[in-house]
Enzyme design. Structure first.
Site, PDB file in Angstrom:
ATOM      1  N   TYR A   1      57.488 -77.691  18.722  1.00  0.00           N
ATOM      2  CA  TYR A   1      56.152 -77.281  18.292  1.00  0.00           C
ATOM      3  C   TYR A   1      56.141 -76.303  17.117  1.00  0.00           C
ATOM      4  O   TYR A   1      55.294 -76.434  16.216  1.00  0.00           O
ATOM      5  CB  TYR A   1      55.362 -76.731  19.489  1.00  0.00           C
ATOM      6  CG  TYR A   1      54.800 -77.848  20.326  1.00  0.00           C
ATOM      7  CD1 TYR A   1      53.563 -78.408  20.041  1.00  0.00           C
ATOM      8  CD2 TYR A   1      55.530 -78.385  21.388  1.00  0.00           C
ATOM      9  CE1 TYR A   1      53.057 -79.454  20.795  1.00  0.00           C
ATOM     10  CE2 TYR A   1      55.038 -79.436  22.145  1.00  0.00           C
ATOM     11  CZ  TYR A   1      53.802 -79.963  21.848  1.00  0.00           C
ATOM     12  OH  TYR A   1      53.320 -81.019  22.581  1.00  0.00           O
TER      13      TYR A   1
ATOM     14  N   GLU B   1      52.964 -80.279  29.365  1.00  0.00           N
ATOM     15  CA  GLU B   1      54.164 -81.123  29.326  1.00  0.00           C
ATOM     16  C   GLU B   1      55.278 -80.563  30.201  1.00  0.00           C
ATOM     17  O   GLU B   1      56.033 -81.333  30.809  1.00  0.00           O
ATOM     18  CB  GLU B   1      54.619 -81.302  27.875  1.00  0.00           C
ATOM     19  CG  GLU B   1      53.662 -82.192  27.082  1.00  0.00           C
ATOM     20  CD  GLU B   1      53.792 -82.054  25.584  1.00  0.00           C
ATOM     21  OE1 GLU B   1      54.824 -81.492  25.114  1.00  0.00           O
ATOM     22  OE2 GLU B   1      52.877 -82.486  24.857  1.00  0.00           O
TER      23      GLU B   1
END
Length: 398
Positions: A95, A137
Protein backbone atom coordinates in the site's frame (compact mmCIF):
# COMPACT_ATOMS: atom_id res chain seq x y z
CA UNK A 1 -10.63 10.20 10.67
CA UNK A 2 -10.43 13.09 8.25
CA UNK A 3 -11.15 16.66 9.33
CA UNK A 4 -13.78 18.77 7.58
CA UNK A 5 -11.22 20.87 5.71
CA UNK A 6 -9.61 17.77 4.19
CA UNK A 7 -13.01 16.41 3.20
CA UNK A 8 -13.88 19.67 1.46
CA UNK A 9 -10.60 19.69 -0.46
CA UNK A 10 -11.07 16.08 -1.58
CA UNK A 11 -14.62 16.79 -2.73
CA UNK A 12 -13.40 19.79 -4.71
CA UNK A 13 -11.31 17.42 -6.85
CA UNK A 14 -14.31 15.33 -7.99
CA UNK A 15 -14.79 17.18 -11.33
CA UNK A 16 -11.07 16.97 -12.11
CA UNK A 17 -10.99 13.24 -11.35
CA UNK A 18 -14.04 12.68 -13.51
CA UNK A 19 -12.24 14.34 -16.43
CA UNK A 20 -8.66 13.16 -15.92
CA UNK A 21 -9.05 9.99 -13.81
CA UNK A 22 -7.96 7.45 -16.41
CA UNK A 23 -5.03 9.60 -17.53
CA UNK A 24 -3.88 9.70 -13.90
CA UNK A 25 -4.26 5.96 -13.33
CA UNK A 26 -2.58 5.09 -16.65
CA UNK A 27 0.42 7.21 -15.70
CA UNK A 28 0.32 5.72 -12.19
CA UNK A 29 0.64 2.12 -13.41
CA UNK A 30 3.38 3.01 -15.90
CA UNK A 31 5.59 4.67 -13.30
CA UNK A 32 4.86 2.14 -10.55
CA UNK A 33 5.76 -0.84 -12.73
CA UNK A 34 8.89 0.94 -13.95
CA UNK A 35 10.04 1.49 -10.37
CA UNK A 36 8.67 -1.77 -8.95
CA UNK A 37 8.59 -4.38 -11.73
CA UNK A 38 8.17 -7.11 -9.10
CA UNK A 39 4.52 -6.04 -8.82
CA UNK A 40 3.99 -7.41 -12.33
CA UNK A 41 4.00 -10.80 -10.60
CA UNK A 42 0.62 -9.83 -9.10
CA UNK A 43 -1.18 -7.67 -11.67
CA UNK A 44 -2.97 -9.02 -14.74
CA UNK A 45 -0.94 -7.86 -17.75
CA UNK A 46 -3.81 -8.40 -20.20
CA UNK A 47 -6.12 -6.10 -18.22
CA UNK A 48 -3.35 -3.48 -18.28
CA UNK A 49 -3.09 -3.69 -22.07
CA UNK A 50 -6.86 -3.48 -22.50
CA UNK A 51 -7.07 -0.47 -20.17
CA UNK A 52 -9.56 -2.21 -17.89
CA UNK A 53 -7.42 -1.97 -14.77
CA UNK A 54 -6.79 1.72 -15.33
CA UNK A 55 -10.50 2.39 -15.80
CA UNK A 56 -11.42 0.36 -12.72
CA UNK A 57 -8.96 2.24 -10.52
CA UNK A 58 -10.09 5.58 -11.91
CA UNK A 59 -13.68 4.69 -11.01
CA UNK A 60 -12.60 3.64 -7.51
CA UNK A 61 -10.66 6.88 -6.91
CA UNK A 62 -13.59 8.93 -8.19
CA UNK A 63 -16.01 7.05 -5.91
CA UNK A 64 -13.72 7.57 -2.93
CA UNK A 65 -13.60 11.31 -3.59
CA UNK A 66 -17.35 11.53 -4.10
CA UNK A 67 -18.12 9.68 -0.86
CA UNK A 68 -15.15 10.76 1.25
CA UNK A 69 -17.51 12.11 3.92
CA UNK A 70 -19.44 8.81 4.01
CA UNK A 71 -16.87 6.10 3.44
CA UNK A 72 -19.28 3.50 4.82
CA UNK A 73 -21.23 3.79 1.55
CA UNK A 74 -18.30 2.32 -0.40
CA UNK A 75 -17.78 -0.62 1.98
CA UNK A 76 -19.44 -3.09 -0.46
CA UNK A 77 -16.87 -2.05 -3.08
CA UNK A 78 -14.09 -2.34 -0.50
CA UNK A 79 -15.21 -5.90 0.29
CA UNK A 80 -15.28 -6.83 -3.39
CA UNK A 81 -11.81 -5.43 -4.07
CA UNK A 82 -10.42 -6.88 -0.84
CA UNK A 83 -11.54 -10.37 -1.86
CA UNK A 84 -9.65 -9.89 -5.13
CA UNK A 85 -6.58 -8.60 -3.30
CA UNK A 86 -6.55 -11.52 -0.86
CA UNK A 87 -6.83 -14.01 -3.73
CA UNK A 88 -3.89 -12.32 -5.48
CA UNK A 89 -1.62 -12.06 -2.45
CA UNK A 90 -1.72 -8.27 -2.04
CA UNK A 91 -0.23 -7.40 1.35
CA UNK A 92 0.02 -4.40 3.67
CA UNK A 93 3.53 -3.58 2.45
CA UNK A 94 2.22 -2.90 -1.05
CA UNK A 95 0.00 0.00 0.00
CA UNK A 96 2.75 2.60 0.64
CA UNK A 97 4.14 1.87 -2.83
CA UNK A 98 0.74 2.39 -4.42
CA UNK A 99 0.11 5.57 -2.42
CA UNK A 100 3.45 7.11 -3.35
CA UNK A 101 2.96 6.53 -7.07
CA UNK A 102 -0.70 7.53 -7.11
CA UNK A 103 0.09 10.91 -5.54
CA UNK A 104 2.99 11.40 -7.94
CA UNK A 105 0.72 10.59 -10.88
CA UNK A 106 -1.73 13.24 -9.68
CA UNK A 107 1.11 15.77 -9.56
CA UNK A 108 2.45 14.82 -12.99
CA UNK A 109 -0.92 14.85 -14.76
CA UNK A 110 -2.64 17.76 -13.03
CA UNK A 111 0.55 19.85 -12.73
CA UNK A 112 -0.21 23.31 -11.28
CA UNK A 113 -3.76 22.22 -10.46
CA UNK A 114 -2.31 19.73 -7.98
CA UNK A 115 -1.60 22.22 -5.21
CA UNK A 116 0.21 21.27 -2.02
CA UNK A 117 -3.12 21.48 -0.20
CA UNK A 118 -4.75 19.01 -2.61
CA UNK A 119 -1.85 16.55 -2.53
CA UNK A 120 -1.71 16.64 1.27
CA UNK A 121 -5.47 16.11 1.50
CA UNK A 122 -5.22 13.10 -0.83
CA UNK A 123 -2.25 11.76 1.15
CA UNK A 124 -4.36 11.90 4.31
CA UNK A 125 -7.37 10.36 2.56
CA UNK A 126 -5.28 7.59 1.01
CA UNK A 127 -3.88 6.75 4.43
CA UNK A 128 -7.38 6.33 5.86
CA UNK A 129 -8.63 4.27 2.89
CA UNK A 130 -5.49 2.11 2.83
CA UNK A 131 -5.90 1.35 6.52
CA UNK A 132 -9.45 0.17 5.85
CA UNK A 133 -8.27 -2.16 3.08
CA UNK A 134 -5.35 -3.48 5.12
CA UNK A 135 -7.62 -4.24 8.08
CA UNK A 136 -10.31 -5.95 5.98
CA UNK A 137 -7.76 -7.99 4.04
CA UNK A 138 -5.90 -9.03 7.20
CA UNK A 139 -9.15 -10.49 8.50
CA UNK A 140 -9.68 -12.28 5.20
CA UNK A 141 -6.21 -13.83 5.25
CA UNK A 142 -6.78 -14.95 8.83
CA UNK A 143 -10.18 -16.46 8.01
CA UNK A 144 -8.81 -18.24 4.94
CA UNK A 145 -6.06 -19.85 7.01
CA UNK A 146 -8.14 -20.60 10.11
CA UNK A 147 -10.88 -22.60 8.40
CA UNK A 148 -10.58 -26.39 8.27
CA UNK A 149 -8.06 -27.29 5.60
CA UNK A 150 -7.38 -23.59 5.01
CA UNK A 151 -4.29 -21.70 3.91
CA UNK A 152 -3.52 -17.95 3.62
CA UNK A 153 -1.87 -17.54 0.21
CA UNK A 154 -1.29 -20.20 -2.44
CA UNK A 155 -1.26 -23.97 -2.11
CA UNK A 156 -0.26 -26.79 -4.46
CA UNK A 157 -3.12 -28.65 -6.16
CA UNK A 158 -3.06 -31.61 -8.53
CA UNK A 159 -5.14 -31.73 -11.71
CA UNK A 160 -7.15 -34.86 -11.00
CA UNK A 161 -9.20 -34.68 -14.19
CA UNK A 162 -9.26 -32.53 -17.34
CA UNK A 163 -12.48 -32.65 -19.35
CA UNK A 164 -13.27 -30.98 -22.68
CA UNK A 165 -16.62 -29.23 -22.28
CA UNK A 166 -16.89 -27.43 -25.64
CA UNK A 167 -14.75 -26.24 -28.54
CA UNK A 168 -13.15 -23.61 -26.31
CA UNK A 169 -13.85 -24.60 -22.68
CA UNK A 170 -12.18 -27.30 -20.58
CA UNK A 171 -12.85 -28.22 -16.96
CA UNK A 172 -10.04 -28.86 -14.50
CA UNK A 173 -10.83 -30.89 -11.37
CA UNK A 174 -8.33 -29.82 -8.71
CA UNK A 175 -7.43 -31.68 -5.52
CA UNK A 176 -5.00 -30.61 -2.75
CA UNK A 177 -1.55 -32.13 -3.31
CA UNK A 178 -1.23 -32.75 0.44
CA UNK A 179 -4.47 -34.75 0.50
CA UNK A 180 -6.05 -32.56 3.17
CA UNK A 181 -9.74 -31.70 3.33
CA UNK A 182 -10.97 -28.86 1.13
CA UNK A 183 -12.41 -25.74 2.77
CA UNK A 184 -16.01 -25.01 1.76
CA UNK A 185 -16.92 -22.21 -0.60
CA UNK A 186 -20.07 -20.29 -1.52
CA UNK A 187 -21.74 -20.79 -4.89
CA UNK A 188 -20.49 -18.03 -7.20
CA UNK A 189 -17.01 -17.65 -5.67
CA UNK A 190 -13.70 -18.01 -7.52
CA UNK A 191 -10.14 -19.14 -6.94
CA UNK A 192 -6.89 -17.67 -8.22
CA UNK A 193 -4.49 -19.83 -10.22
CA UNK A 194 -0.81 -18.88 -10.14
CA UNK A 195 1.46 -19.99 -12.98
CA UNK A 196 5.09 -19.63 -13.94
CA UNK A 197 5.00 -20.05 -17.71
CA UNK A 198 8.27 -21.02 -19.45
CA UNK A 199 9.70 -18.06 -21.31
CA UNK A 200 7.66 -15.52 -19.32
CA UNK A 201 9.56 -13.10 -17.07
CA UNK A 202 6.79 -12.69 -14.54
CA UNK A 203 4.35 -14.90 -12.68
CA UNK A 204 0.78 -14.86 -14.00
CA UNK A 205 -2.28 -15.01 -11.73
CA UNK A 206 -5.84 -15.39 -12.96
CA UNK A 207 -9.19 -15.82 -11.22
CA UNK A 208 -11.58 -18.56 -12.32
CA UNK A 209 -15.07 -19.16 -10.99
CA UNK A 210 -15.76 -22.47 -9.30
CA UNK A 211 -18.16 -24.19 -11.67
CA UNK A 212 -19.46 -27.07 -9.56
CA UNK A 213 -21.47 -27.21 -6.36
CA UNK A 214 -19.72 -26.85 -2.99
CA UNK A 215 -19.16 -29.95 -0.88
CA UNK A 216 -17.10 -32.02 -3.34
CA UNK A 217 -13.61 -33.38 -2.71
CA UNK A 218 -12.33 -31.18 -5.55
CA UNK A 219 -12.55 -27.63 -6.85
CA UNK A 220 -13.64 -27.41 -10.48
CA UNK A 221 -12.84 -24.53 -12.81
CA UNK A 222 -14.07 -24.43 -16.40
CA UNK A 223 -11.68 -22.31 -18.45
CA UNK A 224 -12.26 -20.73 -21.85
CA UNK A 225 -9.23 -20.76 -24.15
CA UNK A 226 -8.73 -17.08 -24.97
CA UNK A 227 -6.38 -17.41 -27.94
CA UNK A 228 -8.55 -15.68 -30.56
CA UNK A 229 -8.22 -12.20 -29.12
CA UNK A 230 -5.62 -9.49 -28.74
CA UNK A 231 -3.82 -9.78 -26.43
CA UNK A 232 -4.26 -13.54 -26.30
CA UNK A 233 -4.91 -15.14 -22.94
CA UNK A 234 -1.56 -16.57 -21.90
CA UNK A 235 -2.81 -18.42 -18.83
CA UNK A 236 -5.93 -19.93 -20.39
CA UNK A 237 -3.96 -21.03 -23.46
CA UNK A 238 -1.24 -22.57 -21.31
CA UNK A 239 -3.80 -24.42 -19.20
CA UNK A 240 -5.46 -25.85 -22.31
CA UNK A 241 -2.35 -26.73 -24.27
CA UNK A 242 0.27 -27.69 -21.70
CA UNK A 243 -1.31 -28.80 -18.42
CA UNK A 244 -2.85 -32.23 -18.03
CA UNK A 245 -3.96 -34.71 -15.41
CA UNK A 246 -1.26 -35.19 -12.79
CA UNK A 247 0.22 -31.73 -13.24
CA UNK A 248 0.23 -29.21 -10.39
CA UNK A 249 -1.11 -25.71 -9.94
CA UNK A 250 -0.78 -23.10 -7.20
CA UNK A 251 -4.27 -22.14 -6.03
CA UNK A 252 -5.69 -19.54 -3.63
CA UNK A 253 -8.49 -20.20 -1.17
CA UNK A 254 -11.96 -19.35 -2.58
CA UNK A 255 -12.95 -15.68 -2.58
CA UNK A 256 -15.61 -13.35 -3.90
CA UNK A 257 -18.79 -11.48 -3.03
CA UNK A 258 -20.88 -12.62 -6.04
CA UNK A 259 -22.70 -15.36 -4.17
CA UNK A 260 -26.12 -16.97 -4.17
CA UNK A 261 -28.27 -15.65 -1.36
CA UNK A 262 -31.33 -17.23 0.19
CA UNK A 263 -34.58 -15.64 -0.88
CA UNK A 264 -38.26 -16.45 -1.19
CA UNK A 265 -38.32 -14.92 -4.67
CA UNK A 266 -37.87 -17.01 -7.83
CA UNK A 267 -34.29 -17.22 -9.11
CA UNK A 268 -33.30 -16.21 -12.65
CA UNK A 269 -29.79 -17.06 -13.86
CA UNK A 270 -28.72 -15.46 -17.15
CA UNK A 271 -25.31 -16.22 -18.67
CA UNK A 272 -23.37 -15.64 -21.84
CA UNK A 273 -20.44 -17.79 -22.98
CA UNK A 274 -18.10 -18.84 -20.19
CA UNK A 275 -20.09 -16.59 -17.84
CA UNK A 276 -22.21 -19.64 -17.03
CA UNK A 277 -19.52 -21.08 -14.72
CA UNK A 278 -20.55 -19.38 -11.44
CA UNK A 279 -24.22 -19.70 -12.38
CA UNK A 280 -23.99 -23.48 -12.83
CA UNK A 281 -22.62 -23.64 -9.29
CA UNK A 282 -25.54 -21.47 -8.12
CA UNK A 283 -28.04 -23.64 -9.99
CA UNK A 284 -26.77 -26.84 -8.40
CA UNK A 285 -26.72 -25.21 -4.96
CA UNK A 286 -30.24 -23.83 -5.31
CA UNK A 287 -31.58 -27.25 -6.31
CA UNK A 288 -29.86 -28.92 -3.35
CA UNK A 289 -30.28 -26.32 -0.61
CA UNK A 290 -33.29 -24.19 -1.61
CA UNK A 291 -35.75 -26.94 -2.43
CA UNK A 292 -38.94 -25.81 -4.10
CA UNK A 293 -37.52 -22.48 -5.26
CA UNK A 294 -38.43 -21.75 -8.89
CA UNK A 295 -35.26 -21.44 -10.98
CA UNK A 296 -35.01 -20.25 -14.57
CA UNK A 297 -31.63 -20.84 -16.22
CA UNK A 298 -31.00 -18.93 -19.46
CA UNK A 299 -27.79 -19.33 -21.40
CA UNK A 300 -26.52 -17.68 -24.59
CA UNK A 301 -23.83 -19.36 -26.68
CA UNK A 302 -22.59 -19.18 -30.27
CA UNK A 303 -23.87 -22.69 -31.07
CA UNK A 304 -23.96 -26.17 -29.59
CA UNK A 305 -20.22 -26.69 -30.13
CA UNK A 306 -19.52 -23.67 -27.94
CA UNK A 307 -22.10 -24.61 -25.30
CA UNK A 308 -20.40 -26.01 -22.19
CA UNK A 309 -21.93 -27.92 -19.28
CA UNK A 310 -25.28 -28.31 -21.04
CA UNK A 311 -25.74 -31.95 -20.03
CA UNK A 312 -25.44 -31.02 -16.34
CA UNK A 313 -28.04 -28.26 -16.64
CA UNK A 314 -30.40 -30.41 -18.71
CA UNK A 315 -30.21 -33.20 -16.14
CA UNK A 316 -31.19 -30.83 -13.34
CA UNK A 317 -34.05 -29.35 -15.37
CA UNK A 318 -35.36 -32.82 -16.27
CA UNK A 319 -35.19 -34.05 -12.69
CA UNK A 320 -36.70 -31.07 -10.87
CA UNK A 321 -40.08 -29.59 -11.74
CA UNK A 322 -39.11 -26.19 -10.34
CA UNK A 323 -36.14 -25.83 -12.73
CA UNK A 324 -36.45 -24.64 -16.32
CA UNK A 325 -33.61 -24.16 -18.83
CA UNK A 326 -33.60 -22.10 -22.03
CA UNK A 327 -30.86 -21.66 -24.62
CA UNK A 328 -30.18 -18.93 -27.15
CA UNK A 329 -27.71 -19.68 -29.97
CA UNK A 330 -26.25 -16.68 -31.76
CA UNK A 331 -25.36 -18.60 -34.94
CA UNK A 332 -26.85 -22.10 -34.68
CA UNK A 333 -25.27 -24.69 -36.95
CA UNK A 334 -27.38 -26.68 -39.41
CA UNK A 335 -27.28 -29.70 -37.10
CA UNK A 336 -28.38 -27.71 -34.02
CA UNK A 337 -31.97 -28.58 -33.19
CA UNK A 338 -32.35 -28.26 -29.43
CA UNK A 339 -32.33 -24.55 -28.66
CA UNK A 340 -35.03 -22.01 -27.92
CA UNK A 341 -33.95 -18.91 -29.83
CA UNK A 342 -31.47 -17.89 -32.52
CA UNK A 343 -29.62 -14.58 -32.58
CA UNK A 344 -29.26 -12.52 -29.41
CA UNK A 345 -31.17 -12.36 -26.15
CA UNK A 346 -33.80 -9.66 -26.35
CA UNK A 347 -36.37 -8.11 -24.06
CA UNK A 348 -39.42 -9.62 -25.74
CA UNK A 349 -38.11 -13.19 -25.57
CA UNK A 350 -36.95 -12.86 -21.96
CA UNK A 351 -40.36 -11.53 -20.96
CA UNK A 352 -42.09 -14.60 -22.41
CA UNK A 353 -39.76 -16.88 -20.44
CA UNK A 354 -39.58 -15.12 -17.09
CA UNK A 355 -43.19 -14.03 -16.67
CA UNK A 356 -43.04 -13.09 -12.99
CA UNK A 357 -40.55 -10.22 -12.78
CA UNK A 358 -40.49 -10.27 -8.98
CA UNK A 359 -37.36 -12.44 -8.92
CA UNK A 360 -33.67 -12.33 -8.03
CA UNK A 361 -31.56 -11.94 -11.16
CA UNK A 362 -27.96 -13.11 -11.44
CA UNK A 363 -26.12 -12.53 -14.69
CA UNK A 364 -22.58 -12.98 -15.93
CA UNK A 365 -20.84 -12.92 -19.30
CA UNK A 366 -19.00 -10.62 -21.72
CA UNK A 367 -19.27 -6.91 -20.96
CA UNK A 368 -21.53 -6.18 -23.94
CA UNK A 369 -23.84 -9.02 -22.98
CA UNK A 370 -24.10 -7.80 -19.40
CA UNK A 371 -24.83 -4.24 -20.49
CA UNK A 372 -27.66 -5.54 -22.66
CA UNK A 373 -29.14 -7.65 -19.85
CA UNK A 374 -28.83 -4.77 -17.39
CA UNK A 375 -30.62 -2.45 -19.81
CA UNK A 376 -33.48 -4.94 -20.09
CA UNK A 377 -33.67 -5.10 -16.29
CA UNK A 378 -33.78 -1.30 -16.17
CA UNK A 379 -36.53 -1.17 -18.80
CA UNK A 380 -38.56 -3.60 -16.71
CA UNK A 381 -38.12 -1.51 -13.59
CA UNK A 382 -36.22 -4.23 -11.72
CA UNK A 383 -34.92 -2.85 -8.41
CA UNK A 384 -31.16 -2.65 -7.96
CA UNK A 385 -31.27 -4.99 -4.95
CA UNK A 386 -32.75 -7.69 -7.20
CA UNK A 387 -29.83 -7.50 -9.66
CA UNK A 388 -26.56 -9.32 -9.02
CA UNK A 389 -23.72 -9.52 -11.49
CA UNK A 390 -20.00 -10.08 -11.77
CA UNK A 391 -17.29 -9.09 -14.23
CA UNK A 392 -14.48 -11.46 -15.12
CA UNK A 393 -11.68 -9.03 -14.40
CA UNK A 394 -11.66 -5.51 -12.89
CA UNK A 395 -15.07 -4.14 -11.92
CA UNK A 396 -16.60 -1.81 -14.49
CA UNK A 397 -19.71 0.30 -14.84
CA UNK A 398 -22.73 -1.17 -16.59
Amino acid sequence: MLDQKTIEVIKSTVPVLQEHGEKITTHFYQTMFTNHPELLNIFNHANQKKGRQQAALANAVYAAALHIDQLETILPVVQQIAHKHRSLGVKAEHYPIVGEHLLQAMKDVLQEAATEEIIQAWADAYGVIADIFISVEADMYEQAEAQQGGWPDFKSFVIDRKVKESEVIASFYLKPADGKVLPPFLAGQYISVKLEIPGEQYTHIRQYSLSDAPGQDYYRISVKREDQQEPAGKVSTYLHQHLNEGDRLLVSAPAGEFILSKSARPLVLISGGVGLTPLVSMLKTAVREQKGRDVTFIHAAIDSKHHALRAEVDQLAAGHEHVRAFYCYERPAAEDQQYDKSGYLDEEWLQTIIGNKDADYYFCGPVGFMKAVDQIMTNWGIAEEQKHYEFFGPAMKL
